[in-house]
Design a protein around this motif. Structure first.
Motif, PDB file in Angstrom:
ATOM      1  N   ILE A 209      16.071   8.245  32.586  1.00  0.00           N
ATOM      2  CA  ILE A 209      17.154   8.891  33.333  1.00  0.00           C
ATOM      3  C   ILE A 209      17.894   7.805  34.115  1.00  0.00           C
ATOM      4  O   ILE A 209      17.287   7.010  34.820  1.00  0.00           O
ATOM      5  N   SER A 210      19.210   7.742  33.937  1.00  0.00           N
ATOM      6  CA  SER A 210      19.976   6.652  34.539  1.00  0.00           C
ATOM      7  C   SER A 210      20.319   6.929  35.997  1.00  0.00           C
ATOM      8  O   SER A 210      20.445   6.012  36.795  1.00  0.00           O
ATOM      9  N   THR A 211      20.464   8.201  36.354  1.00  0.00           N
ATOM     10  CA  THR A 211      20.855   8.570  37.713  1.00  0.00           C
ATOM     11  C   THR A 211      19.832   9.528  38.301  1.00  0.00           C
ATOM     12  O   THR A 211      19.563  10.571  37.707  1.00  0.00           O
ATOM     13  N   PRO A 212      19.242   9.209  39.454  1.00  0.00           N
ATOM     14  CA  PRO A 212      18.283  10.135  40.076  1.00  0.00           C
ATOM     15  C   PRO A 212      18.980  11.427  40.493  1.00  0.00           C
ATOM     16  O   PRO A 212      20.154  11.414  40.902  1.00  0.00           O
ATOM     17  N   GLU A 213      18.280  12.527  40.405  1.00  0.00           N
ATOM     18  CA  GLU A 213      18.849  13.828  40.754  1.00  0.00           C
ATOM     19  C   GLU A 213      18.028  14.466  41.868  1.00  0.00           C
ATOM     20  O   GLU A 213      16.804  14.454  41.832  1.00  0.00           O
ATOM     21  N   TYR A 214      18.734  15.021  42.831  1.00  0.00           N
ATOM     22  CA  TYR A 214      18.089  15.753  43.921  1.00  0.00           C
ATOM     23  C   TYR A 214      17.964  17.200  43.463  1.00  0.00           C
ATOM     24  O   TYR A 214      18.946  17.933  43.417  1.00  0.00           O
ATOM     25  N   ILE A 215      16.748  17.625  43.108  1.00  0.00           N
ATOM     26  CA  ILE A 215      16.538  18.935  42.489  1.00  0.00           C
ATOM     27  C   ILE A 215      16.629  20.044  43.516  1.00  0.00           C
ATOM     28  O   ILE A 215      17.366  21.013  43.372  1.00  0.00           O
ATOM     29  N   LYS A 216      15.868  19.895  44.571  1.00  0.00           N
ATOM     30  CA  LYS A 216      15.822  20.883  45.637  1.00  0.00           C
ATOM     31  C   LYS A 216      15.266  20.185  46.859  1.00  0.00           C
ATOM     32  O   LYS A 216      15.062  18.970  46.854  1.00  0.00           O
ATOM     33  N   LYS A 217      15.019  20.947  47.912  1.00  0.00           N
ATOM     34  CA  LYS A 217      14.571  20.357  49.159  1.00  0.00           C
ATOM     35  C   LYS A 217      13.336  19.482  48.966  1.00  0.00           C
ATOM     36  O   LYS A 217      12.324  19.927  48.436  1.00  0.00           O
ATOM     37  N   SER A 219      12.701  17.169  46.862  1.00  0.00           N
ATOM     38  CA  SER A 219      12.246  16.962  45.490  1.00  0.00           C
ATOM     39  C   SER A 219      13.309  16.235  44.669  1.00  0.00           C
ATOM     40  O   SER A 219      14.481  16.629  44.657  1.00  0.00           O
ATOM     41  N   TRP A 220      12.877  15.166  43.943  1.00  0.00           N
ATOM     42  CA  TRP A 220      13.775  14.339  43.150  1.00  0.00           C
ATOM     43  C   TRP A 220      13.316  14.284  41.699  1.00  0.00           C
ATOM     44  O   TRP A 220      12.115  14.329  41.421  1.00  0.00           O
ATOM     45  N   LEU A 221      14.267  14.136  40.784  1.00  0.00           N
ATOM     46  CA  LEU A 221      14.002  13.835  39.385  1.00  0.00           C
ATOM     47  C   LEU A 221      14.355  12.368  39.175  1.00  0.00           C
ATOM     48  O   LEU A 221      15.497  11.949  39.412  1.00  0.00           O
ATOM     49  N   ILE A 222      13.386  11.568  38.709  1.00  0.00           N
ATOM     50  CA  ILE A 222      13.580  10.123  38.610  1.00  0.00           C
ATOM     51  C   ILE A 222      12.997   9.587  37.306  1.00  0.00           C
ATOM     52  O   ILE A 222      12.226  10.258  36.625  1.00  0.00           O
ATOM     53  N   ASP A 223      13.370   8.367  36.999  1.00  0.00           N
ATOM     54  CA  ASP A 223      12.710   7.587  35.959  1.00  0.00           C
ATOM     55  C   ASP A 223      11.539   6.868  36.630  1.00  0.00           C
ATOM     56  O   ASP A 223      11.736   6.066  37.550  1.00  0.00           O
ATOM     57  N   GLY A 224      10.330   7.144  36.181  1.00  0.00           N
ATOM     58  CA  GLY A 224       9.145   6.611  36.840  1.00  0.00           C
ATOM     59  C   GLY A 224       9.002   5.107  36.770  1.00  0.00           C
ATOM     60  O   GLY A 224       8.188   4.528  37.496  1.00  0.00           O
ATOM     61  N   LYS A 225       9.790   4.448  35.886  1.00  0.00           N
ATOM     62  CA  LYS A 225       9.657   2.998  35.734  1.00  0.00           C
ATOM     63  C   LYS A 225      10.589   2.208  36.657  1.00  0.00           C
ATOM     64  O   LYS A 225      10.451   1.004  36.784  1.00  0.00           O
TER      65      LYS A 225
END
Length: 473
Positions: A209-217, A219-225
């Motif tokens: 994932i190139s851009t981190p996303e703020y999912i909810k309070k 909580s983030w969606l990220i590339d673990g590397k």
């Protein structure tokens, strides 16, 4: 019919052959190394102005009435309005209250942290607050650490159209100046490595994932590397958590955090005052801190009792204020979005900037001249490593985003004293960058970022050329 069939098949075969070829050719043309000579300044989106302070006249200008994006140069306008309405010696107050009964070192009740909209609050200040609480002989709090942030509005980011970067953090009346955290990549979510430690923050892992996303309070969606330096969205909760940790370091036991409990009687335990506004503004203009400017914008709007629901409303209060202070020029259609300049919709001309810099030239706040708040070429702030051949000659505010660049301030030497403004935009390239889906066009994104860096260098070269001409003529 047979002819039509084969005609259709030939066209289809040509399509499947030609499309990949065209695509490969386009990739070569787009993604090949960029020749700096091919990076151009769009003269239709370039302006400058030179004003002689001794003779009080414009001696050189180009597109002086062209409205362009100023980026962080807008911080000058927010800072001046804050100084004029709040006062240069204004100190922002963070308050600590308590309810219940304090007996033998035990607070049988809540400790209450109330934010006063201090844009300069730092980790060191929270340590000072914790130490002052400890001096009140408190060792245990049976209730919660309650935080209150209703003095100013709260938002999860400065500009929702800008990336999830540390310069685009949340804001409220309870915020830390360094409103971000570092996440080290290559660490699984269950064993994350964060600076500072934030046990409440959660992460979901997605590959590439190139851009981190703020999912909810929280909580983030990220590339673990990957490593990330991410903005804090929930600023008040963040401050409360940091203070809770520091209280524990000061041997004050407290277990839970809660929000906005105004029930029952409360008593004031202590007030913690910031440095004077003039010092806060010097830091802000030197290091171009977006969050500080946005808090100052809200403090300004509150001080003049101008109603606002978001930063856009507060920015309208700001432009209306300038219309009253500088009626000789119209401020109505500039479309300011916020107080930091982190926006592609904010516009201004060199003539507007000139009107402010003329006033600031002789403006004094206490023992500080307004010009002394600005970065100095070759010596301080955002100009520390720039214009080294003209160290001490330039006192100016910078403004930079991708395909947006500006410089505005003062030129001095033994013979001449000038106000100067240089603004440059490339809206087409910026729109191309903003409309790109990085997930599926990573190479083109990398190309545009590299192009933007070369474009910025080209603008810097142009700034140097103009300044050299102006100082030597």
């Amino acid at each position: 019919m047979e002819f039509e069939f084969w005609y259709y098949m030939v066209r289809k075969i040509k399509f499947f052959i030609l499309v990949p070829i065209i695509y490969m050719i386009s990739c070569v043309s787009v993604y090949q190394d960029i020749n700096p000579e091919d990076v151009a300044i769009n003269q239709a989106e370039f302006s400058y102005l030179l004003y002689d302070l001794d003779n009080r006249e414009i001696v050189s200008s180009y597109n002086e009435d062209l409205a362009l994006m100023p980026a962080s140069i807008l911080k000058l306008f927010t800072g001046y309005a804050a100084l004029e309405t709040l006062g240069y010696d204004k100190r922002f107050v963070t308050q600590i209250y308590y309810n219940g009964e304090l007996k033998n070192g035990v607070l049988h009740g809540d400790l209450i942290l109330r934010g006063g909209g201090d844009p300069s609050l730092g980790y060191e200040d929270l340590f000072n607050i914790a130490s002052l609480i400890r001096k009140q002989q408190i060792t245990t709090v049976t209730g919660s650490l309650v935080y209150e942030d209703d003095f100013l509005i709260a938002m999860p980011e400065i500009n929702s159209n800008q990336p999830n970067e540390k310069y685009n953090s949340g804001l409220s009346s309870l915020v830390l100046r360094n409103n971000s955290f570092f996440l080290k990549g290559g660490v699984v979510a269950e064993n994350k490595f964060l600076i500072p430690q934030l046990d409440y923050m959660k992460f979901k892992i997605a590959d590439d994932i190139s851009t981190p996303e703020y999912i909810k309070k929280y909580s983030w969606l990220i590339d673990g590397k990957k490593n990330y330096h991410l903005p804090i969205k929930d600023t008040s909760f963040f401050v409360a958590n940091i203070l809770k940790q520091i209280l524990q370091y000061n041997n004050i036991k407290i277990s839970t955090i809660s929000y906005h409990n105004k029930q029952g009687d409360r008593k004031l335990l202590l007030e913690y005052h910031s440095n004077p506004l003039i010092n806060i503004l010097r830091y802000n203009l030197n290091f171009s801190h977006n969050l500080t400017s946005e808090i100052l914008l809200l403090q300004f709007a509150s001080a003049i009792q101008c109603n606002y629901d978001d930063l856009g409303d507060a920015a309208k209060c700001l432009s209306n204020w300038y219309q009253e202070k500088f009626p000789e020029i119209s401020w109505r259609n500039l479309g300011w979005d916020n107080g930091s300049g982190l926006s592609l919709n904010t516009n201004i001309t060199t003539l507007h900037i000139l009107s402010l810099l003329q006033v600031l030239y002789n403006k004094q706040y206490g023992s500080d001249m307004a010009i002394s708040l600005l970065p100095v070429s070759g010596l301080s702030g955002t100009l520390k490593h720039k214009f080294l051949d003209n160290s001490l000659n330039i006192w100016a505010k910078t403004g930079n985003m991708y395909f947006v660049s500006g410089l505005a301030g003062y030129l001095f030497n033994k013979e001449r004293r000038y106000i100067f403004i240089i603004l440059a935009n490339d809206k087409i390239m910026r729109e191309r960058l903003d409309n790109l889906d990085k997930e599926y066009n990573q190479k083109e994104y990398e190309y545009l970022i590299e192009y933007a860096k070369l474009w910025k260098e080209k603008i810097y070269d142009k700034q140097q050329q103009l300044i050299k001409i102006w100082l030597n003529n």
